[in-house]
Motif scaffolding. Structure first.
Motif, short mmCIF file in Angstrom:
data_model
loop_
_atom_site.label_atom_id
_atom_site.label_comp_id
_atom_site.label_asym_id
_atom_site.label_seq_id
_atom_site.Cartn_x
_atom_site.Cartn_y
_atom_site.Cartn_z
N PRO A 253 0.79 -1.23 0.00
CA PRO A 253 0.00 0.00 0.00
C PRO A 253 0.82 1.28 0.00
CG PRO A 253 0.02 -0.97 2.19
CD PRO A 253 0.72 -1.95 1.30
N ASP A 254 2.09 1.20 0.32
CA ASP A 254 2.94 2.39 0.45
C ASP A 254 3.91 2.44 -0.71
OD1 ASP A 254 4.67 4.43 1.15
OD2 ASP A 254 4.97 3.74 3.22
N VAL A 255 3.81 3.45 -1.58
CA VAL A 255 4.69 3.53 -2.74
C VAL A 255 6.15 3.65 -2.33
CG1 VAL A 255 2.94 4.48 -4.29
CG2 VAL A 255 4.39 6.03 -2.94
N ASN A 256 6.41 4.12 -1.13
CA ASN A 256 7.79 4.25 -0.65
C ASN A 256 8.44 2.90 -0.33
OD1 ASN A 256 8.36 7.19 -0.47
ND2 ASN A 256 6.57 7.15 0.86
N LYS A 257 7.63 1.85 -0.25
CA LYS A 257 8.16 0.54 0.12
C LYS A 257 8.15 -0.47 -1.03
CE LYS A 257 6.77 1.01 4.98
NZ LYS A 257 5.95 0.43 6.08
N VAL A 258 7.71 -0.03 -2.21
CA VAL A 258 7.56 -0.96 -3.32
C VAL A 258 8.89 -1.59 -3.73
CG1 VAL A 258 6.96 -1.11 -5.78
CG2 VAL A 258 5.45 0.08 -4.19
N PHE A 259 9.99 -0.84 -3.63
CA PHE A 259 11.28 -1.35 -4.10
C PHE A 259 12.19 -1.83 -2.98
CE2 PHE A 259 9.41 1.12 -7.42
CZ PHE A 259 9.55 0.27 -8.51
N LEU A 260 11.59 -2.11 -1.82
CA LEU A 260 12.31 -2.79 -0.76
C LEU A 260 12.21 -4.29 -0.97
CD1 LEU A 260 11.20 -0.69 2.35
CD2 LEU A 260 13.27 -0.44 0.95
N LYS A 261 13.24 -5.00 -0.67
CA LYS A 261 13.33 -6.43 -1.01
C LYS A 261 12.42 -7.32 -0.17
CE LYS A 261 17.20 -7.53 2.07
NZ LYS A 261 18.61 -8.00 2.16
N SER A 262 11.87 -6.79 0.92
CA SER A 262 11.15 -7.63 1.87
C SER A 262 9.65 -7.73 1.62
CB SER A 262 11.37 -7.10 3.29
OG SER A 262 10.96 -5.73 3.37
N GLY A 263 9.13 -7.08 0.58
CA GLY A 263 7.69 -6.99 0.40
C GLY A 263 7.03 -8.27 -0.07
N ALA A 329 15.09 8.45 -12.80
CA ALA A 329 14.38 7.42 -12.04
C ALA A 329 14.93 7.38 -10.62
CB ALA A 329 14.55 6.07 -12.72
N ASP A 330 14.02 7.30 -9.66
CA ASP A 330 14.41 7.27 -8.24
C ASP A 330 13.65 6.17 -7.51
OD1 ASP A 330 16.04 8.34 -6.21
OD2 ASP A 330 14.38 9.51 -5.41
N LYS A 331 13.44 5.05 -8.21
CA LYS A 331 12.73 3.94 -7.61
C LYS A 331 13.61 3.25 -6.56
CE LYS A 331 9.50 2.89 -11.34
NZ LYS A 331 9.05 1.93 -12.37
N TYR A 332 14.82 2.90 -6.95
CA TYR A 332 15.80 2.35 -6.01
C TYR A 332 16.58 3.52 -5.41
CZ TYR A 332 14.68 -2.07 -8.31
OH TYR A 332 14.01 -3.16 -8.81
N LYS A 333 16.76 3.49 -4.10
CA LYS A 333 17.30 4.65 -3.39
C LYS A 333 18.75 4.50 -2.95
CE LYS A 333 13.01 6.30 -3.22
NZ LYS A 333 12.56 7.43 -4.06
N ASN A 334 19.21 3.27 -2.75
CA ASN A 334 20.50 3.05 -2.10
C ASN A 334 21.64 3.15 -3.11
OD1 ASN A 334 19.12 2.61 0.30
ND2 ASN A 334 19.01 0.41 -0.02
N ARG A 335 22.26 4.30 -3.15
CA ARG A 335 23.26 4.59 -4.17
C ARG A 335 24.64 4.06 -3.79
NH1 ARG A 335 26.09 9.65 -5.29
NH2 ARG A 335 25.00 10.55 -3.52
#
Length: 459
Positions: A253-263, A329-335
């Protein structure tokens, strides 16, 4: 194909047995190359060979998140990315961006070569496991099923990009080096049959909690794509419905968590080569405090979002230098240090939009709307009401796919092609021609194997 056919088994063994499989499996491996018969009669080394297949899938294949993968190359080819590589560069990506590629384009050759390397490695694993006498039937089935799935997915991308292509399940160099192209209609039948076989071999239960290896639902998703390409809507609906009913998945439900590996919305993802490495998408698309030197998101893509769309707010970043502003693109955050993101191949949001599409194609409008509206609602957009026509709903689904999946897995090209609307690109891509729906077969391959002729129209 001939350029890589002779070396694929060597590559397989060296990668799998001498490089510890890029940390995808923790195995103790011998220091010297060993016989193929041993590899496939020992579960540890057979799994190592399979891990090498996944390593190549991550690093250089049509579904890689890197520079040679479909997400970047097809985004650049369509209207999701603008290319800032200098004129005359040798990679061929600028010519793809300008839609003036020819049969000697380096990026086109690289895409073809990487894909067939993956196919040959899959064939070697399948053949080795079928002949194995030292591994249990259950483990043999699992390994064969995963290799078939990977091979089928690669064939799907090659078919979409090149049209008629050679299909092989063999490791025989002489035969593979003289193959003719198989008509797309026949190829789809082969892929369907292969995926149905894989369905009987792969379990629903993930063999790794991080979902870095595919399960049966991933096979169903790929098979649904093939059915949709043949407009077999009811067959696709059945497969997608089975995925959506699985307790394994839920919409994030949270767009900020879509690209975290744990979903729990993730069907399949690939981990970086080394612990704490950023994803390949970050490495290929990220730029900050400077003008882009490779890619930026296109104005056409940016303008497709409304201001209130949470995806625009959270998945796109502005980069301003002087009086100029670009978007990345800023989907993945960890640079730099990355412990929370893997490269996502498939996620449940795609299944939602696929289900909405197959229902719309069957004029089941009221049944289709909840799936697209779930995606829109999470993005902060209003729901589509039920007085919409099937054609208008299909247009909205195409737009949602663009906004949801930009820079992912070549979605824009594949979705436009599925909808029969690639010609819409001419608005933003003035060199786009009807034959641009397919890439040319690489000249190098045609010279080595004349049976691949005739060349695709327009080239």
């Amino acid at each position: 194909m001939k350029t890589i056919a002779a070396s694929f088994l060597i590559v397989l063994l060296i990668n799998a047995l001498l490089q510890s499989c890029d940390n995808m499996l923790e195995v103790d491996l011998p220091a010297n190359q060993i016989a193929t018969e041993y590899v496939f009669n020992n579960l540890q080394s057979a799994d190592a060979a399979l891990a090498s297949l996944y390593g190549n899938l991550r690093d250089n294949s049509p579904i890689s998140g890197g520079a040679g993968g479909s997400g970047i190359l097809l985004g650049n080819y369509t209207d999701d990315l603008d290319c800032y590589s200098p004129a005359g560069e040798s990679t061929g990506i600028r010519d793809l961006y300008l839609n003036i590629q020819n049969d000697s384009n380096a990026a086109v050759l690289g895409y073809w070569t990487a894909a067939y390397k993956e196919i040959y490695m899959s064939n070697a694993i399948i053949q080795g496991m079928e002949q194995s006498t030292g591994i249990s039937e259950k483990d043999k089935g699992r390994i064969i099923g995963e290799a078939i799935l990977i091979r089928s997915l690669i064939y799907y991308y090659l078919m979409q990009v090149f049209g008629d292509i050679p299909y092989t399940t063999s490791t025989d160099y002489t035969m593979n080096s003289s193959l003719s192209r198989m008509p797309t209609s026949d190829l789809k039948i082969r892929i369907k049959d292969d995926l149905i076989t894989a369905l009987s071999l792969i379990d629903d239960l993930y063999r790794n909690t991080e979902r870095i290896f595919p399960n049966k639902k991933v096979v169903q998703l790929v098979l649904a794509k093939i059915y949709m390409s043949d407009q077999q809507w009811d067959q696709a609906e059945a497969l997608l419905g089975d995925i959506l009913s699985s307790p394994l998945y839920s919409l994030e439900p949270d767009v900020n968590k879509v690209f975290l590996k744990s979903g729990s919305h993730i069907l399949w993802q690939i981990k970086p080569k080394n612990a704490n490495d950023p994803t390949q998408e970050i490495q290929s698309l990220y730029f900050v405090n400077a003008a882009p030197s490779r890619y930026a998101l296109s104005p056409s893509l940016i303008s497709s979002f409304s201001v209130e769309d949470k995806r625009k707010q959270n998945w796109i970043a502005a980069v301003t230098v002087g009086n100029n502003t670009w978007y990345r693109a800023d989907k993945y955050k960890n640079r730099t240090t990355n412990a929370t993101e893997y490269s996502i191949i498939f996620r449940i949001e795609e299944v939602y939009l696929m289900m909405s599409e197959v229902l719309a194609k069957q004029n089941k409008i009221s049944q289709a709307l909840p799936f697209i509206n779930a995606i829109r609602g999470r993005a902060g957009l209003s729901a589509i009401n039920d007085n919409i026509t099937a054609d208008s709903l299909s247009n909205e689904i195409l737009l949602e796919n663009r906004r949801e999946f930009f820079t992912e897995m070549g979605h824009r090209f594949l979705d436009l092609k599925q909808a029969g609307r690639l010609q819409y690109l001419v608005t933003d891509k003035p060199n786009w021609k009807s034959f641009s729906a397919l890439w040319p077969l690489p000249q190098k391959e045609l010279l080595l194997n004349p049976n691949l002729n005739p060349q695709n129209n327009g080239y």
